[in-house]
Design a protein around this motif. Structure first.
Motif, PDB file in Angstrom:
ATOM      1  N   ARG A   1      50.186 -65.222 -29.467  1.00 10.93           N
ATOM      2  CA  ARG A   1      51.634 -65.156 -29.247  1.00 10.93           C
ATOM      3  C   ARG A   1      51.920 -64.661 -27.837  1.00 10.93           C
ATOM      4  O   ARG A   1      51.358 -63.650 -27.388  1.00 10.93           O
ATOM      5  CB  ARG A   1      52.256 -64.189 -30.257  1.00 10.93           C
ATOM      6  CG  ARG A   1      53.766 -64.061 -30.157  1.00 10.93           C
ATOM      7  CD  ARG A   1      54.275 -63.048 -31.170  1.00 10.93           C
ATOM      8  NE  ARG A   1      53.793 -61.709 -30.878  1.00 10.93           N
ATOM      9  CZ  ARG A   1      54.429 -60.844 -30.057  1.00 10.93           C
ATOM     10  NH1 ARG A   1      55.556 -61.211 -29.451  1.00 10.93           N
ATOM     11  NH2 ARG A   1      53.939 -59.636 -29.871  1.00 10.93           N
TER      12      ARG A   1
ATOM     13  N   SER B   1      57.320 -61.650 -24.972  1.00 13.91           N
ATOM     14  CA  SER B   1      58.617 -61.955 -24.373  1.00 13.91           C
ATOM     15  C   SER B   1      58.823 -61.105 -23.126  1.00 13.91           C
ATOM     16  O   SER B   1      58.087 -60.156 -22.852  1.00 13.91           O
ATOM     17  CB  SER B   1      59.732 -61.683 -25.385  1.00 13.91           C
ATOM     18  OG  SER B   1      59.787 -60.298 -25.693  1.00 13.91           O
TER      19      SER B   1
ATOM     20  N   ASP C   1      61.223 -59.035 -22.590  1.00 12.72           N
ATOM     21  CA  ASP C   1      61.571 -57.665 -22.978  1.00 12.72           C
ATOM     22  C   ASP C   1      60.327 -56.850 -23.341  1.00 12.72           C
ATOM     23  O   ASP C   1      60.221 -55.669 -23.007  1.00 12.72           O
ATOM     24  CB  ASP C   1      62.542 -57.690 -24.162  1.00 12.72           C
ATOM     25  CG  ASP C   1      63.904 -58.268 -23.789  1.00 12.72           C
ATOM     26  OD1 ASP C   1      64.231 -58.253 -22.584  1.00 12.72           O
ATOM     27  OD2 ASP C   1      64.621 -58.736 -24.697  1.00 12.72           O
ATOM     28  N   GLU C   2      59.383 -57.491 -24.024  1.00 11.99           N
ATOM     29  CA  GLU C   2      58.154 -56.776 -24.391  1.00 11.99           C
ATOM     30  C   GLU C   2      57.327 -56.427 -23.163  1.00 11.99           C
ATOM     31  O   GLU C   2      56.774 -55.330 -23.064  1.00 11.99           O
ATOM     32  CB  GLU C   2      57.333 -57.636 -25.352  1.00 11.99           C
ATOM     33  CG  GLU C   2      57.954 -57.765 -26.744  1.00 11.99           C
ATOM     34  CD  GLU C   2      57.176 -58.718 -27.627  1.00 11.99           C
ATOM     35  OE1 GLU C   2      56.947 -58.377 -28.812  1.00 11.99           O
ATOM     36  OE2 GLU C   2      56.788 -59.800 -27.136  1.00 11.99           O
TER      37      GLU C   2
ATOM     38  N   GLN D   1      52.037 -63.582 -17.115  1.00 14.82           N
ATOM     39  CA  GLN D   1      52.380 -63.750 -18.520  1.00 14.82           C
ATOM     40  C   GLN D   1      51.244 -63.214 -19.387  1.00 14.82           C
ATOM     41  O   GLN D   1      50.073 -63.495 -19.152  1.00 14.82           O
ATOM     42  CB  GLN D   1      52.615 -65.223 -18.834  1.00 14.82           C
ATOM     43  CG  GLN D   1      52.864 -65.517 -20.296  1.00 14.82           C
ATOM     44  CD  GLN D   1      54.151 -64.887 -20.810  1.00 14.82           C
ATOM     45  OE1 GLN D   1      55.211 -65.077 -20.236  1.00 14.82           O
ATOM     46  NE2 GLN D   1      54.046 -64.117 -21.889  1.00 14.82           N
TER      47      GLN D   1
END
Length: 297
Positions: free
Chosen positions: A96, A99, A101-102, A124
């Motif tokens: 996964r 995001s 925000d994470e 990323q």
């Protein structure tokens, strides 16, 4: 078994040599109770810290992080390629992409809450969860190097090793503390037995004069101090278990303060402390008694 029964029942005539009350009696019971209490706490902390470290190490063993190159132009392409590689890798349960925000939450402790992550070339991150069987990390890295150049797979192996080492050291420290507590109990009981022998020197001389053997005299001291140590240790263990039961639950606090206590067969360890205390008292009192009697009190 007969020796244990004789130790419990004793000899009423011989028991009169050792006063049933007094400073040495209170000191023996108190010392055994305190040391048993500390032993229970030390064991609980040792086993709990070991469980926490093992759990963290297990969590790290099943998770990994894939870091993609910080290239805004190829970010989407690299992400699709990386996810395709991970989803087709045996042993990978899920993959996964984190995001924005994470990722900002991960960087916040170092750069603060106002970091403009959208305007910065931040790599990323992809969270990789392994199955129970796991995956071939070397093979996965080879595939990523071929299809997603510049991707870096962190399987947290460097983080697991210190945790496992810490768990082993914490357990060893707990057992060392228990051994030191046993040594302190032996020393205190030896001193108490010596004091009791000295206080009853005149009575012992009279017993010897009427034909009593040293074994008969020493047996009375050994029995009294062994039972006192066992009784005191039993009380200390009960107090220790009560104290542990009053600690906060895992729902109230987090981190290392979770689930302090015993689980499963671990509850048997406190039950071993009173018999061990009695054995230590038996050996220490017997050695002190015969050593003092050989000095011809």
């Amino acid at each position: 078994m007969s020796a244990v029964l004789d130790l419990i029942v004793g000899d009423r005539q011989a028991d009169r040599v050792v006063p049933p009350t007094g400073l040495t009696a209170r000191l023996t019971v108190f010392a055994a109770a305190v040391m048993a209490f500390l032993a229970v706490i030390a064991l609980a902390l040792s086993l709990s810290a070991g469980r926490v470290a093992d759990r963290w190490a297990q969590d790290l063993a099943q998770s990994a992080t894939l870091r993609l190159p910080a290239d805004p132009e190829l970010a989407d392409v690299l992400l699709i390629e990386a996810l395709e590689v991970l989803q087709t890798t045996p042993g990978v349960a899920s993959a996964r992409a984190l995001s924005a925000d994470e990722q900002q939450a991960l960087l916040e402790p170092w750069f603060g809450p106002d970091l403009p992550i959208d305007t910065l070339p931040v790599p990323q991150l992809i969270e990789v969860i392994a199955t129970d069987e796991g995956y071939d990390a070397a093979g996965l890295r080879a595939r990523l190097n071929g299809q997603v150049p510049g991707a870096v797979l962190d399987d947290h192996s460097a983080s697991r090793a210190p945790l496992l080492q810490a768990a082993s050291r914490v357990r060893s420290l707990g057992w060392l503390i228990v051994l030191l507590i046993g040594g302190v109990v032996a020393a205190i009981i030896s001193l108490a037995a010596q004091a009791s022998l000295n206080a009853n020197a005149q009575v012992i001389r009279v017993l010897r004069a009427v034909g009593a053997r040293d074994v008969y005299i020493a047996r009375a001291f050994v029995r009294r101090f062994t039972l006192r140590a066992g009784l005191g240790a039993t009380g200390g263990v009960l107090l220790g278990l009560i104290a542990i039961s009053l600690l906060p639950d895992s729902e109230d606090v987090g981190g290392l303060m979770t689930n302090i206590g015993f689980q499963g067969f671990g509850w048997l360890w406190p039950l071993v402390i009173p018999p061990l205390s009695a054995i230590v008292a038996f050996i220490a009192t017997r050695a002190a008694a015969f050593a003092r009697l050989r000095e011809q009190i």
